[in-house]
Write a protein that holds these residues in place. Structure first.
Motif, mmCIF file in Angstrom:
data_model
loop_
_atom_site.group_PDB
_atom_site.id
_atom_site.type_symbol
_atom_site.label_atom_id
_atom_site.label_comp_id
_atom_site.label_asym_id
_atom_site.label_seq_id
_atom_site.Cartn_x
_atom_site.Cartn_y
_atom_site.Cartn_z
ATOM 1 N N VAL A 114 23.928 48.835 64.836
ATOM 2 C CA VAL A 114 24.185 49.642 66.034
ATOM 3 C C VAL A 114 25.516 50.379 65.885
ATOM 4 C CG1 VAL A 114 24.409 49.628 68.543
ATOM 5 C CG2 VAL A 114 22.885 47.971 67.408
ATOM 6 N N VAL A 115 25.462 51.712 65.928
ATOM 7 C CA VAL A 115 26.671 52.520 65.823
ATOM 8 C C VAL A 115 27.378 52.568 67.169
ATOM 9 C CG1 VAL A 115 27.618 54.782 65.231
ATOM 10 C CG2 VAL A 115 25.608 53.908 64.008
ATOM 11 N N ARG A 116 26.638 52.943 68.213
ATOM 12 C CA ARG A 116 27.158 52.951 69.581
ATOM 13 C C ARG A 116 26.098 52.375 70.506
ATOM 14 N NH1 ARG A 116 29.046 58.018 67.902
ATOM 15 N NH2 ARG A 116 31.313 58.242 67.866
ATOM 16 N N THR A 169 30.198 44.815 67.879
ATOM 17 C CA THR A 169 31.252 45.652 67.302
ATOM 18 C C THR A 169 31.104 47.120 67.679
ATOM 19 O OG1 THR A 169 29.970 45.903 65.260
ATOM 20 C CG2 THR A 169 31.555 44.089 65.352
ATOM 21 N N ALA A 170 29.970 47.510 68.208
ATOM 22 C CA ALA A 170 29.742 48.913 68.554
ATOM 23 C C ALA A 170 30.567 49.307 69.773
ATOM 24 C CB ALA A 170 28.256 49.147 68.848
ATOM 25 N N PRO A 171 31.213 50.469 69.754
ATOM 26 C CA PRO A 171 31.775 50.994 71.004
ATOM 27 C C PRO A 171 30.665 51.073 72.049
ATOM 28 C CG PRO A 171 32.497 52.302 69.130
ATOM 29 C CD PRO A 171 31.441 51.376 68.619
ATOM 30 N N LEU A 191 30.361 42.271 82.310
ATOM 31 C CA LEU A 191 29.750 42.603 81.028
ATOM 32 C C LEU A 191 30.689 43.484 80.204
ATOM 33 C CD1 LEU A 191 27.005 42.556 79.342
ATOM 34 C CD2 LEU A 191 26.566 44.786 80.387
ATOM 35 N N ALA A 192 31.254 44.499 80.823
ATOM 36 C CA ALA A 192 32.147 45.411 80.109
ATOM 37 C C ALA A 192 33.397 44.691 79.610
ATOM 38 C CB ALA A 192 32.528 46.583 81.008
ATOM 39 N N ARG A 193 33.895 43.723 80.382
ATOM 40 C CA ARG A 193 35.081 42.976 79.953
ATOM 41 C C ARG A 193 34.795 42.093 78.742
ATOM 42 N NH1 ARG A 193 36.011 42.481 85.585
ATOM 43 N NH2 ARG A 193 34.901 40.491 85.612
ATOM 44 N N ARG A 194 33.571 41.606 78.642
ATOM 45 C CA ARG A 194 33.250 40.644 77.582
ATOM 46 C C ARG A 194 32.893 41.301 76.253
ATOM 47 N NH1 ARG A 194 32.174 35.363 79.514
ATOM 48 N NH2 ARG A 194 32.270 35.190 81.780
ATOM 49 N N ILE A 195 32.507 42.554 76.286
ATOM 50 C CA ILE A 195 32.215 43.275 75.044
ATOM 51 C C ILE A 195 33.521 43.873 74.543
ATOM 52 C CG2 ILE A 195 30.942 45.188 74.025
ATOM 53 C CD1 ILE A 195 28.749 44.708 76.120
ATOM 54 N N PRO A 196 33.914 43.593 73.309
ATOM 55 C CA PRO A 196 35.266 43.935 72.859
ATOM 56 C C PRO A 196 35.675 45.386 73.031
ATOM 57 C CG PRO A 196 34.262 42.403 71.322
ATOM 58 C CD PRO A 196 33.195 42.778 72.315
ATOM 59 N N ASP A 197 34.801 46.335 72.718
ATOM 60 C CA ASP A 197 35.176 47.750 72.789
ATOM 61 C C ASP A 197 34.267 48.450 73.790
ATOM 62 O OD1 ASP A 197 36.187 50.254 72.390
ATOM 63 O OD2 ASP A 197 35.411 50.519 70.362
ATOM 64 N N ALA A 198 34.392 48.065 75.068
ATOM 65 C CA ALA A 198 33.498 48.595 76.101
ATOM 66 C C ALA A 198 34.301 49.261 77.205
ATOM 67 C CB ALA A 198 32.625 47.485 76.681
ATOM 68 N N ALA A 226 29.351 61.798 71.448
ATOM 69 C CA ALA A 226 29.992 62.871 70.668
ATOM 70 C C ALA A 226 31.385 62.492 70.192
ATOM 71 C CB ALA A 226 30.073 64.146 71.507
ATOM 72 N N GLU A 227 31.901 61.368 70.632
ATOM 73 C CA GLU A 227 33.231 60.951 70.201
ATOM 74 C C GLU A 227 33.228 60.647 68.699
ATOM 75 O OE1 GLU A 227 34.386 57.679 72.638
ATOM 76 O OE2 GLU A 227 34.377 58.847 74.487
ATOM 77 N N ASP A 228 34.407 60.682 68.104
ATOM 78 C CA ASP A 228 34.505 60.379 66.682
ATOM 79 C C ASP A 228 33.882 59.022 66.393
ATOM 80 O OD1 ASP A 228 35.775 62.707 66.066
ATOM 81 O OD2 ASP A 228 37.796 61.848 66.036
ATOM 82 N N ILE A 229 33.154 58.945 65.291
ATOM 83 C CA ILE A 229 32.559 57.670 64.936
ATOM 84 C C ILE A 229 33.663 56.699 64.531
ATOM 85 C CG2 ILE A 229 30.349 58.653 64.254
ATOM 86 C CD1 ILE A 229 31.240 58.434 61.362
ATOM 87 N N PRO A 230 33.451 55.406 64.739
ATOM 88 C CA PRO A 230 34.471 54.413 64.370
ATOM 89 C C PRO A 230 34.740 54.424 62.865
ATOM 90 C CG PRO A 230 32.751 53.445 65.771
ATOM 91 C CD PRO A 230 32.262 54.794 65.358
ATOM 92 N N ASP A 231 35.924 53.961 62.493
ATOM 93 C CA ASP A 231 36.265 53.903 61.074
ATOM 94 C C ASP A 231 35.289 53.014 60.308
ATOM 95 O OD1 ASP A 231 38.425 55.533 61.554
ATOM 96 O OD2 ASP A 231 39.878 53.903 61.644
ATOM 97 N N GLY A 232 34.805 51.961 60.960
ATOM 98 C CA GLY A 232 33.841 51.100 60.297
ATOM 99 C C GLY A 232 32.580 51.852 59.914
#
Length: 474
Positions: A114-116, A169-171, A191-198, A226-232
């Protein structure tokens, strides 16, 4: 033009719709309980302008097989099997309500797929009061047997689902329907608080956000995608150019002959140090790949060391903005990035030529912002940096330690920083000011090693390795 297709996955026929340019980035839509791919019609065409959009009928829904056996785990596995069947390695994933539960189960089970992630009015998987399900009159467009099977799971979710949110790990964009939704909105915030990059956004039109406000929904989703894809993801694409894709938590498939499966260790040994040798990338691009490899592969020396080596080498220094912004973002994130703190400690802080520069960039330059009520991301960064700052020369960090003492939440981290400064082989303390800082810390009674540290500092010792008998005696 929308195509309708059917294929077999896990012994079940699954129907799906696909629209958009063949070369577009893939986007998969998962509908709510009782709904099908048709329910995405209000937003599908807009989303498909530049993306290859797939809308899947989950088992027991729409044109897919009414299989009789239903669970959210089976649906998760169906989605993963569907991705394999249509040849999609990684996708952006959107799920509404029950489809959102399936989506986050996919994202926590196989985060590399999953990318995003977009979760539309999806509550956190917490127990809720069961309600009797009443079958509507007439013919249904889904198998009613799905409802009791899945409702029992949603009422009493597996505790591992909640714990697994931290593995995503997905935004992630969580779209809330506001007070008119029957879903408790505080559960979406949870839910948003528990997902690391949410992050959480509210479109106050009720539970059926994409149907009730299609323009607002597509605007929010397309802007997010449309945001920049993560470095990963940059690193994954870089690896894919060499035929390497992730197939498990510690498994990577190398398609180049002879095809084989690699462990993380083997991949690090083979490719971990090669980002800065890629002449097809500019220096900033190489840095993004290197940081992304740290995200994917962890703290292997051939992965972390190459950034410091490139910075100090003939092609350096690396561009300061991308370099240190990359470190600071990860140090501030809810998600842990162990490779970043390992890299700071062993690659930057333990090398005297770079210790002061690195410490200033990741924390020292922001010491004036350390005060009670400071933003939590800054405090997270401060904790993580302080705890690995032992090797940094005293004169380079003393003022930052002093500033951190003003913040009660940072006192445990300052203590660990002082202790590490004494015990690291490259560490150093000025005993008198360090003792003054130690005595100002408010720590729990019985904090381990506090008394011993105070004794050695009071006796004027700077480092354990110069006088090991002092610590043993304390």
């Amino acid at each position: 033009m929308t195509e309708h297709q059917v294929l077999a996955v896990n012994g079940v026929r699954l129907a799906y719709q696909v629209a958009g340019p063949v070369g577009g980035d893939p986007l998969l839509l998962l509908a709510a309980l009782g709904e099908s791919a048709d329910h995405w019609a209000a937003v599908r065409d807009v989303l498909a302008r530049e993306r290859r959009v797939y809308a899947l009928d989950l088992r027991g829904h729409g044109r897919s097989e009414w299989a009789g056996a239903y669970s959210l785990e089976l649906m998760r596995d169906d989605v993963l099997g569907f991705l394999d069947a249509v040849g999609l390695d990684r996708v952006d994933l959107v799920g509404h309500s029950m489809g959102g539960v399936v989506a986050f189960l996919v994202a926590q089970h196989s985060p590399w797929r999953v990318v995003r992630l977009v979760l539309e009015d999806v509550p956190a998987p917490l127990p809720r009061e069961p309600r009797a399900a009443v079958r509507p009159e007439g013919e249904l467009a889904f198998d009613w047997a799905v409802v009791p099977a899945l409702r029992s799971q949603l009422d009493r979710p597996d505790p591992s689902w909640l714990e697994g949110l931290s593995l995503i790990t997905a935004p992630t964009l969580v779209v809330a329907g506001g007070p008119d939704s029957h879903v408790p909105q505080d559960s979406l915030a949870d839910l948003a608080r528990r997902i690391p990059d949410a992050r959480l956004t509210t479109i106050p039109v009720g539970h059926l956000v994409h149907a009730a406000a299609p323009e607002e929904f597509t605007a929010a989703v397309t802007a997010f995608l449309a945001e920049d894809i993560p470095d990963g993801e940059v690193a994954r694409r870089w690896l894919a150019e060499d035929g390497i894709t992730q197939t498990g938590p510690d498994a990577w498939y190398d398609a180049d002959p002879p095809a084989r499966t690699l462990t993380r260790e083997e991949l690090c040994n083979g490719l971990g140090s090669m980002a800065f040798t890629d002449e097809g990338l500019d220096l900033a691009g190489r840095l993004r790949v290197a940081l992304g490899l740290m995200d994917l592969l962890g703290g292997h020396v051939l992965v972390t060391w190459q950034i410091h080596s490139a910075h100090r080498g003939p092609g350096g220094p690396l561009p300061a903005g991308p370099l240190w912004d990359g470190y600071r973002r990860r140090l501030e994130a809810v998600r842990e990035y162990p490779a970043i703190t390992e890299s700071l400690w062993s690659d930057w802080f333990e090398v005297w030529q770079t210790a002061e520069e690195a410490f200033a960039e990741v924390l020292g330059n922001d010491r004036d912002r350390l005060e009670a009520g400071a933003p939590e991301p800054l405090l997270r960064r401060a904790r993580r940096v302080l705890e690995v700052s032992g090797p940094v020369p005293w004169q380079a960090k003393a003022a930052t330690y002093e500033a951190a003492v003003r913040v009660p939440e940072l006192h445990p981290a300052v203590f660990r920083a002082l202790r590490a400064s004494y015990h690291d082989v490259y560490g150093q303390l000025e005993p008198e000011p360090a003792l003054a800082l130690l005595d100002r810390l408010e720590l729990p009674a019985g904090t381990e090693h506090r008394v011993a540290l105070r004794q050695v500092l009071a006796a004027g010792h700077r480092n354990h390795y110069r006088s090991p008998e002092a610590w043993d005696g304390a």
